[in-house]
Structures are given as C-alpha cells and as structure tokens.
Design a protein around this motif. Structure first.
Motif, short mmCIF file in Angstrom:
data_model
loop_
_atom_site.label_atom_id
_atom_site.label_comp_id
_atom_site.label_asym_id
_atom_site.label_seq_id
_atom_site.Cartn_x
_atom_site.Cartn_y
_atom_site.Cartn_z
N ARG A 1 40.30 38.88 34.67
CA ARG A 1 41.52 38.08 34.69
C ARG A 1 41.89 37.65 36.09
N LEU A 2 41.53 38.45 37.08
CA LEU A 2 41.82 38.07 38.47
C LEU A 2 40.75 37.11 38.95
N GLY A 3 41.17 35.89 39.18
CA GLY A 3 40.22 34.88 39.61
C GLY A 3 40.00 34.92 41.11
N PRO A 4 39.16 34.04 41.60
CA PRO A 4 38.88 34.01 43.04
C PRO A 4 40.12 33.64 43.85
N LEU A 5 41.03 32.87 43.26
CA LEU A 5 42.24 32.50 43.99
C LEU A 5 43.13 33.72 44.23
N ALA A 6 43.22 34.60 43.24
CA ALA A 6 44.02 35.82 43.41
C ALA A 6 43.40 36.73 44.46
N ALA B 1 43.47 38.89 50.02
CA ALA B 1 42.82 39.02 51.32
C ALA B 1 43.68 38.40 52.42
N GLY B 2 44.28 37.24 52.14
CA GLY B 2 45.15 36.59 53.13
C GLY B 2 46.38 37.42 53.43
#
Length: 168
Positions: free
Chosen positions: A83-88, A93-94
């Motif tokens: 459910r956690l995509g690359p954007l999340a 990380a940011g």
C-alpha cells in the motif's frame, strides 16, 4: 598411462565371495583368512556398514507440488508494504533528511567553547608610531627588525621605552 589393477589372490577371492554371501557368518576358512589379510577384514566391515534397505521412492510429482503445499500452509502476509507507494517512501526519506539536517545545524549554532579566555590584549611593539624608525616603507616590520644591526636595535628599544604605549 592407466595402470591395470593387480589380480587378487585366490584366497582373497574366495573370502570375499563368502563375505558377500553371508557377512555375519562367512565360514571358518574365510575367518582364518581375515585374521591374516587386513584388506579382506576391512572389506567385511565396509560390507556390513552398507545399508540393506533400498532408497525410499517419492510419489510422482511430489517435489514439484511441495512449494505450493508449503505456501498454502503459511499464514497470509499483511500487504502493508504494497500500500505504501514510492511517493510515500520518498516523503518519509525527505522528512528524515530534513530532521537530520535541522538537528545538525541546530547543534552547530549552539556550540559554545568550554573555556573562554578574557585576557587583556597586550599592545604590540610595532603598533607604536614609528615615524623616525629605520624601517623601509613597503616591507614587513617584523622582517625588518631581524635585519637591524645591534646598534640600531638598541636605539629602537630605547625610543620604544620612552614613548608611551597607545591605549585602546
């Protein structure tokens, strides 16, 4: 260059045949031969150590179906990581980098020395007005002091002793 194996003596051949027929009770002749021949005695030990049972055979297709059977028995994994995509992950990380950079910079801003020296500043010898000194313009005064002769150095020190030091 392969070497041919040496032929076995007739006594060893008959003893090995008796061992193969009945390793537990090969007969009196074979027993007497094994007392003098260590190779035949070791052959009997190895023959006794071998398993008498044949290999267990697996049913047809058993190993092909095994991974599927094991996976069906395992509990289902939660699909949280799907459910956690690359954007999340990029946002996390940011955020971690921003917190780390902020903590680093805050630590640098609040650094204070453990001990502060508050010594009064001593006036330098060369800060005194040296209008009538034997220095040449454009050169460093420290380099010129080393080049003075002993008489010129004494005269300079006497002038500096009589001149009051400037106060700041």
């Amino acid at each position: 260059m392969t070497a041919e194996p040496l032929p076995l003596p007739e006594a060893c051949v008959s003893a090995l045949s008796a061992i193969e027929a009945s390793p537990l009770d090969p007969g009196a002749a074979a027993e007497a031969h094994m007392k003098t021949c260590t190779a035949c005695a070791e052959a009997r030990i190895q023959f006794l150590a071998m398993e008498d049972s044949p290999e267990v055979l697996a049913p047809t297709g058993y190993f092909e179906r095994l991974p599927g059977r094991i996976l069906r028995k395992l509990p289902a994994r939660p699909a949280l990581h799907h459910r956690l995509g690359p954007l999340a992950w990029a946002a996390a990380a940011g955020l971690l980098m921003a917190v780390g950079a902020g903590a680093f910079l805050a630590g640098r801003a609040n650094r204070t020395p453990y001990v502060e020296a508050n010594l009064p500043r001593q006036p330098d010898i060369l800060e005194v007005s040296t209008t009538d000194t034997p220095f040449h313009s454009g050169e460093e005064e420290a380099a010129q002091v080393q080049a003075l002769s002993p008489e010129e150095m004494k005269a300079l020190l006497e002038r500096l002793d009589t001149t009051p030091a400037p106060t700041r």
